[in-house]
Scaffold this motif. Structure first.
Motif, mmCIF file in Angstrom:
data_model
loop_
_atom_site.group_PDB
_atom_site.id
_atom_site.type_symbol
_atom_site.label_atom_id
_atom_site.label_comp_id
_atom_site.label_asym_id
_atom_site.label_seq_id
_atom_site.Cartn_x
_atom_site.Cartn_y
_atom_site.Cartn_z
ATOM 1 N N THR A 312 0.829 -1.216 0.000
ATOM 2 C CA THR A 312 0.000 0.000 0.000
ATOM 3 C C THR A 312 0.858 1.259 0.000
ATOM 4 O O THR A 312 0.391 2.332 0.365
ATOM 5 N N GLY A 313 2.112 1.115 -0.407
ATOM 6 C CA GLY A 313 3.017 2.257 -0.449
ATOM 7 C C GLY A 313 3.023 2.934 -1.804
ATOM 8 O O GLY A 313 1.986 3.074 -2.460
ATOM 9 N N LEU A 314 4.211 3.333 -2.255
ATOM 10 C CA LEU A 314 4.375 4.076 -3.501
ATOM 11 C C LEU A 314 5.325 3.321 -4.429
ATOM 12 O O LEU A 314 6.396 2.869 -4.011
ATOM 13 N N ALA A 315 4.922 3.180 -5.683
ATOM 14 C CA ALA A 315 5.782 2.620 -6.723
ATOM 15 C C ALA A 315 6.133 3.734 -7.711
ATOM 16 O O ALA A 315 5.412 4.736 -7.819
ATOM 17 N N VAL A 316 7.237 3.561 -8.417
ATOM 18 C CA VAL A 316 7.686 4.568 -9.387
ATOM 19 C C VAL A 316 7.908 3.911 -10.737
ATOM 20 O O VAL A 316 8.489 2.824 -10.829
ATOM 21 N N GLU A 317 7.419 4.580 -11.781
ATOM 22 C CA GLU A 317 7.695 4.192 -13.167
ATOM 23 C C GLU A 317 8.464 5.324 -13.837
ATOM 24 O O GLU A 317 8.134 6.498 -13.661
ATOM 25 N N VAL A 318 9.498 4.947 -14.598
ATOM 26 C CA VAL A 318 10.364 5.922 -15.258
ATOM 27 C C VAL A 318 10.369 5.640 -16.750
ATOM 28 O O VAL A 318 10.889 4.613 -17.197
ATOM 29 N N SER A 319 9.772 6.523 -17.526
ATOM 30 C CA SER A 319 9.765 6.371 -18.983
ATOM 31 C C SER A 319 11.104 6.796 -19.556
ATOM 32 O O SER A 319 11.845 7.590 -18.951
ATOM 33 N N GLY A 320 11.415 6.268 -20.730
ATOM 34 C CA GLY A 320 12.683 6.599 -21.368
ATOM 35 C C GLY A 320 12.726 8.033 -21.849
ATOM 36 O O GLY A 320 11.694 8.698 -21.995
ATOM 37 N N PRO A 321 13.930 8.574 -22.112
ATOM 38 C CA PRO A 321 14.071 9.967 -22.546
ATOM 39 C C PRO A 321 13.402 10.255 -23.884
ATOM 40 O O PRO A 321 13.106 11.410 -24.192
ATOM 41 N N LYS A 322 13.138 9.211 -24.673
ATOM 42 C CA LYS A 322 12.450 9.393 -25.949
ATOM 43 C C LYS A 322 11.067 8.763 -25.922
ATOM 44 O O LYS A 322 10.515 8.398 -26.960
ATOM 45 N N GLY A 323 10.510 8.607 -24.729
ATOM 46 C CA GLY A 323 9.176 8.051 -24.589
ATOM 47 C C GLY A 323 9.126 6.536 -24.570
ATOM 48 O O GLY A 323 8.057 5.951 -24.705
ATOM 49 N N GLU A 324 10.277 5.890 -24.395
ATOM 50 C CA GLU A 324 10.314 4.426 -24.364
ATOM 51 C C GLU A 324 9.524 3.886 -23.179
ATOM 52 O O GLU A 324 9.280 4.585 -22.194
ATOM 53 N N ALA A 325 9.147 2.599 -23.298
ATOM 54 C CA ALA A 325 8.392 1.933 -22.234
ATOM 55 C C ALA A 325 9.130 2.077 -20.903
ATOM 56 O O ALA A 325 10.364 2.014 -20.845
ATOM 57 N N PRO A 326 8.385 2.247 -19.811
ATOM 58 C CA PRO A 326 9.017 2.590 -18.527
ATOM 59 C C PRO A 326 9.769 1.448 -17.876
ATOM 60 O O PRO A 326 9.614 0.282 -18.231
ATOM 61 N N ILE A 327 10.579 1.823 -16.906
ATOM 62 C CA ILE A 327 11.222 0.913 -15.975
ATOM 63 C C ILE A 327 10.425 0.976 -14.677
ATOM 64 O O ILE A 327 10.055 2.060 -14.218
ATOM 65 N N LEU A 328 10.142 -0.182 -14.095
ATOM 66 C CA LEU A 328 9.297 -0.254 -12.907
ATOM 67 C C LEU A 328 10.136 -0.474 -11.650
ATOM 68 O O LEU A 328 10.948 -1.397 -11.583
ATOM 69 N N LEU A 329 9.878 0.369 -10.642
ATOM 70 C CA LEU A 329 10.483 0.241 -9.322
ATOM 71 C C LEU A 329 9.360 0.017 -8.323
ATOM 72 O O LEU A 329 8.636 0.951 -7.968
ATOM 73 N N PRO A 330 9.160 -1.228 -7.838
ATOM 74 C CA PRO A 330 7.994 -1.529 -7.016
ATOM 75 C C PRO A 330 8.240 -1.550 -5.515
ATOM 76 O O PRO A 330 7.294 -1.737 -4.744
#
Length: 446
Positions: A312-330
């Motif tokens: 129930t915390g916070l996850a982060v998604e980081v999209s690529g600099p050119k709009g590429e599919a994100p990297i997930l940090l759960p």
């Protein structure tokens, strides 16, 4: 305000051997229960304490501890403590709810009182986050009456500190430049990720944790400090010690702005939060906000049935600099608790909960995208056996390869060291340009 002796690295001097503690269950792993505890005599002498803001007036001198006891022994202590009218099966101390008397409560909100025998015992107590435990004997364990439990709940809460979305939006808007790398730092049995520019300079940290307590030995001696040259902010995944501990391990880390989820806390967590609040560095995620985005970064509020803190915390998604599919940090959340994660395409992911068995086959599908990776953050020689073989099997079945998998030992580390993820296949590490004294987070491997 973060100089409570429990939070002070290297502290080995005198500490109060409290005779009684109030404690609440923090987590269980491998049949071992960990309780977050505060001296009962100290707390009883305080005036009414309202929330973490009020606790900050007393937290510096508060005797706080972590108590460990096996599940079977704790069950027997409760069963034969003379409080059979209050006794419930231990499983009911966990999600989704626990019933004490006529009070329905969330996990962790059941408070106990226990007497301590410091001379000997088969249980264990930590007086410092970074030291090994000492033997202690618990006896006289009982459920607290509702009135006292309520006063403890009211003292150790983040309620009332939410300031809406605007302060968080403002911090995210400060992040300038492109995020070209996502780092998974070797912090032993813990988690710390960095969202970095083309020079490996972190613009935001997702968790600043590391090995603590019985896993303190897993924290690498060569990691002498993190990089703060770009004035990064911190997003905390959830309130577990191994995800925020470097916020007190290194003084400059607590000087960051911390975006944190509003979850139930014990006295130890509240003491760290109180220090951040007193310094004006605590930003509490607002109730009802599902996500916030700024350019490449999306922070998502995790949702799960019940109130399990991991999920129930916070996850982060980081999209690529050119709009590429994100990297997930759960963080430690199972993937089904991150809204949309099972269906979403990711370039790379960090394995949840250090590669623990998440009791679920639902993981994001692996994709043959440029730079695709799965990374496990765990401590060499950890006592939980992370990463679990069943987890590795599940990720392999979902299409995530393990070509660089390495089983570390305490005598042979780092195996991979700090890992860099990006969106370009075969990219070379740019090198860390920070000249900050003590900074030791240059990436070792892609």
């Amino acid at each position: 305000m973060l100089d409570n002796i429990f939070l002070r690295p290297g502290y080995r001097d005198g500490f109060e051997r409290s005779k009684r503690v109030y404690m609440r269950l923090d987590h269980e792993e491998g049949g071992l229960l960990s309780f977050d505890a505060v001296s009962a005599d100290f707390f009883d002498e305080l005036p009414e304490v309202r929330g973490v803001a009020g606790w900050s007036q007393f937290s510096r001198k508060a005797p706080v501890f972590v108590v460990e006891i096996t599940r079977s022994r704790f069950r027997n202590l409760i069963r034969f403590s003379g409080h059979l009218g209050y006794y419930r099966p231990l499983d009911q101390l966990f999600p989704p709810f626990v019933q004490v008397g006529d009070r329905a409560q969330g996990p962790g909100t059941t408070w106990f009182e226990a007497s301590l025998d410091w001379s000997a015992g088969q249980d264990r107590i930590y007086y410092n986050l970074f030291q090994e435990a000492r033997p202690v004997g618990l006896h006289g364990v009982r459920y607290l009456d509702p009135g006292k439990a309520d006063s403890l709940d009211e003292a150790f809460t983040l309620d009332g500190l939410e300031k809406g979305e605007a302060p968080i939006d403002a911090e995210l808007a400060r992040i300038k430049g492109s995020i070209d790398w996502v780092s998974v730092y070797d912090v032993g049995q813990g988690n710390a990720n960095g969202l970095c520019d083309q020079n490996e300079m972190p613009l935001l940290y997702y968790d600043l944790g590391g090995g603590v307590q019985k896993h303190a030995f897993t924290f690498p001696k060569g990691l002498t400090d993190f990089c703060y040259a770009a004035d990064p902010i911190v997003v905390l995944s959830h309130w577990d010690w191994d995800h925020w501990s470097s916020g007190t391990r290194f003084p400059s880390a607590s000087a960051r702005k911390w975006i944190v989820p509003n979850q139930w806390l014990g006295a130890v967590h509240a003491t760290f939060a109180a220090g951040l609040h007193a310094a004006g560095n605590l930003l509490v995620w607002p109730a009802g906000t599902a996500s916030l985005s700024s350019r490449q970064i999306t922070i998502r509020k995790c949702t799960a049935r019940g109130k399990a803190r991991n999920h129930t915390g916070l996850a982060v998604e980081v999209s690529g600099p050119k709009g590429e599919a994100p990297i997930l940090l759960p963080g430690d959340a199972r993937y089904s608790a991150v809204p949309g994660a099972i269906q979403r395409t990711y370039t790379s992911i960090v394995a949840s909960h250090h590669g623990a068995d998440m009791k679920s086959n639902r993981v994001p599908r692996g994709w043959s995208l440029p730079g695709a990776r799965i990374v496990y953050s765990f401590g060499a020689g950890n006592r939980f056996g992370h990463p679990a073989n069943v987890t590795i099997t599940r990720f392999n079945a979902a299409g995530w390869p393990h070509s660089s998998m390495c089983r570390e030992t305490p005598a042979l580390r780092p195996c991979l060291g700090h890992v860099g993820l990006c969106w370009t296949a075969g990219a070379s590490l740019p090198g860390h340009s920070c000249v900050q004294t003590g900074c030791a987070v240059h990436l070792h491997q892609t």
